[in-house]
Design an enzyme around this catalytic site. Structure first.
Site, short mmCIF file in Angstrom:
data_model
loop_
_atom_site.label_atom_id
_atom_site.label_comp_id
_atom_site.label_asym_id
_atom_site.label_seq_id
_atom_site.Cartn_x
_atom_site.Cartn_y
_atom_site.Cartn_z
N PRO A 39 0.82 -1.22 0.00
CA PRO A 39 0.00 0.00 0.00
C PRO A 39 0.86 1.27 0.00
O PRO A 39 0.34 2.35 -0.30
CB PRO A 39 -0.81 -0.10 1.30
CG PRO A 39 -0.68 -1.50 1.76
CD PRO A 39 0.60 -2.03 1.21
N GLU A 89 2.34 -7.13 8.26
CA GLU A 89 2.26 -5.68 8.41
C GLU A 89 3.29 -4.99 7.53
O GLU A 89 3.37 -3.77 7.52
CB GLU A 89 2.45 -5.24 9.87
CG GLU A 89 1.52 -5.88 10.89
CD GLU A 89 0.14 -6.26 10.40
OE1 GLU A 89 -0.63 -5.38 9.99
OE2 GLU A 89 -0.17 -7.46 10.42
N ARG A 113 -1.68 -7.97 -20.97
CA ARG A 113 -2.61 -7.66 -22.06
C ARG A 113 -2.06 -6.59 -23.00
O ARG A 113 -2.56 -6.42 -24.10
CB ARG A 113 -3.99 -7.27 -21.54
CG ARG A 113 -4.06 -5.95 -20.86
CD ARG A 113 -5.47 -5.63 -20.38
NE ARG A 113 -6.37 -5.19 -21.44
CZ ARG A 113 -6.31 -3.99 -22.03
NH1 ARG A 113 -5.38 -3.12 -21.68
NH2 ARG A 113 -7.17 -3.66 -22.97
N ASP A 151 -5.99 2.60 -27.02
CA ASP A 151 -6.04 4.01 -27.41
C ASP A 151 -7.08 4.78 -26.63
O ASP A 151 -6.88 5.93 -26.30
CB ASP A 151 -6.38 4.14 -28.91
CG ASP A 151 -5.16 3.82 -29.76
OD1 ASP A 151 -4.07 3.69 -29.19
OD2 ASP A 151 -5.33 3.69 -30.98
C1 JDE Z 1 -1.30 -3.16 -2.48
N1 JDE Z 1 -2.81 -1.65 -2.54
C2 JDE Z 1 -3.03 -2.33 -1.42
C3 JDE Z 1 -0.26 -5.18 2.79
C4 JDE Z 1 0.17 -4.11 4.99
C5 JDE Z 1 -0.80 -3.06 7.35
C6 JDE Z 1 0.20 -2.40 6.66
C7 JDE Z 1 0.68 -2.93 5.48
C8 JDE Z 1 4.74 -4.57 2.40
O1 JDE Z 1 3.78 -5.43 1.89
C9 JDE Z 1 2.47 -5.31 2.24
C10 JDE Z 1 1.55 -5.77 1.29
C11 JDE Z 1 0.19 -5.73 1.59
C12 JDE Z 1 -0.77 -6.24 0.58
O2 JDE Z 1 -0.95 -5.31 -0.47
C13 JDE Z 1 -1.93 -4.35 -0.30
C14 JDE Z 1 -2.06 -3.32 -1.37
N2 JDE Z 1 -1.79 -2.13 -3.16
O3 JDE Z 1 -2.64 -4.31 0.68
C15 JDE Z 1 0.65 -4.70 3.73
C16 JDE Z 1 -0.84 -4.70 5.70
N3 JDE Z 1 -1.30 -4.21 6.86
C17 JDE Z 1 2.03 -4.75 3.44
#
Ligand code: JDE
Length: 259
Positions: free
Chosen positions: A89, A116, A154, A169
């Site tokens: 995220p 996390e 894709r 496009d």
């Molecule tokens: C990817 N949009 C959302 C979640 C995380 C609390 C804090 C961070 C470092 O890797 C991660 C990956 C993910 C999963 O991906 C997403 C995501 N684009 O959620 C965390 C979870 N909980 C950390």
């Protein structure tokens, strides 16, 4: 293109990569996917790849060592080394322009983030890219990795049919799609706009452009601000609405509720 994914849930990928467009792309030899279980590089007999955060606090952190070892081993399996994409995220927001950028590569290695977060040293010393698919938190980076793979694959030449240029496009132009209908011309008293049945190609083109512009203005003004607009486009947007846009706001053609 070759795409490697490193994940603690390798089984999640087969159902997605094994069907539909992604299957056909592989069968045609346009893209090759390889999915790897991070636990194979845990370095311990419990196959543990997470640990508690230094300084305390809730949750678990992905250990650096399994990721570093997995990436090293996976990179040795093929050339070139490729960019290393971490899904999280906290990454750069993934959009069509990032998809195009990644589609220009010969190789991608994607690490699906979890728990996390990951040990910061993975970010500092290994990841070339950190990508977020949107502002929400998922339980893991597997779905984001699949979103990336689909959006990138894709775009590879030959993956879609002949229509691919046009479809791409329309987003490249930076506007939302104009609304579309297919047969029948009237369904449950809901008609298709006259102009589309007229056979007047120029009128159809103008009407569609105006619909795309109005729809983008209403729903995604952020996109419109970045779109390339012609003089005709600006006139269409400034002109008062001649006809209500398709949708439910007219209402009079619908059956009364509950009938
Ligand atoms: C990817 N949009 C959302 C979640 C995380 C609390 C804090 C961070 C470092 O890797 C991660 C990956 C993910 C999963 O991906 C997403 C995501 N684009 O959620 C965390 C979870 N909980 C950390």
């Amino acid at each position: 293109m070759r795409i490697d994914v490193i994940t603690i849930f390798p089984g999640m990928f087969a159902p997605v990569l094994g069907e539909s467009m992604m299957r056909r792309a592989q069968d045609k030899g346009l893209v090759e996917f390889a999915v790897h279980d991070l636990r194979d590089w845990s370095g311990n007999r419990h196959r543990k790849v997470d640990d508690r955060p230094y300084g305390g606090g809730p949750g678990m952190i992905m250990r650096a060592e399994p990721i570093v070892e997995a990436v090293r081993a996976v990179r040795k399996m093929a050339e070139p080394e490729g960019r290393l994409v971490l899904t999280s995220p906290a990454g750069r927001r993934f959009d069509q322009s990032v998809a195009r950028e990644l589609a220009a590569e010969k190789r991608l290695v994607i690490v699906a983030g979890h728990y996390e977060g990951v040990d910061e040293r993975v970010r500092q010393h290994l990841a070339t890219d950190e990508v977020s698919i949107g502002d929400y938190v998922l339980t893991g980076g597997e779905l984001p990795a699949m979103v990336l793979v689909d959006a990138v694959a894709r775009l590879l030449p030959g993956v879609l049919g002949a229509e691919s240029g046009a479809v791409e496009d329309s987003f490249a132009g930076g506007l939302l799609e104009y609304p579309q209908w297919t047969r029948p011309a009237e369904f449950r008293g809901w008609p298709v706009p006259e102009v589309l049945l007229s056979g007047n190609h120029e009128a159809v083109r103008r009407w569609r452009r105006e619909q795309a512009l109005r729809r983008t203005l209403e729903r995604r003004p952020d996109l419109l601000a970045r779109a390339e607009l012609s003089g005709e486009d600006r006139k269409m947007l400034e002109a008062p609405r001649r006809e209500s846009a398709p949708g439910r706001e007219g209402g009079d053609q619908d059956e009364p509720a509950g009938s």
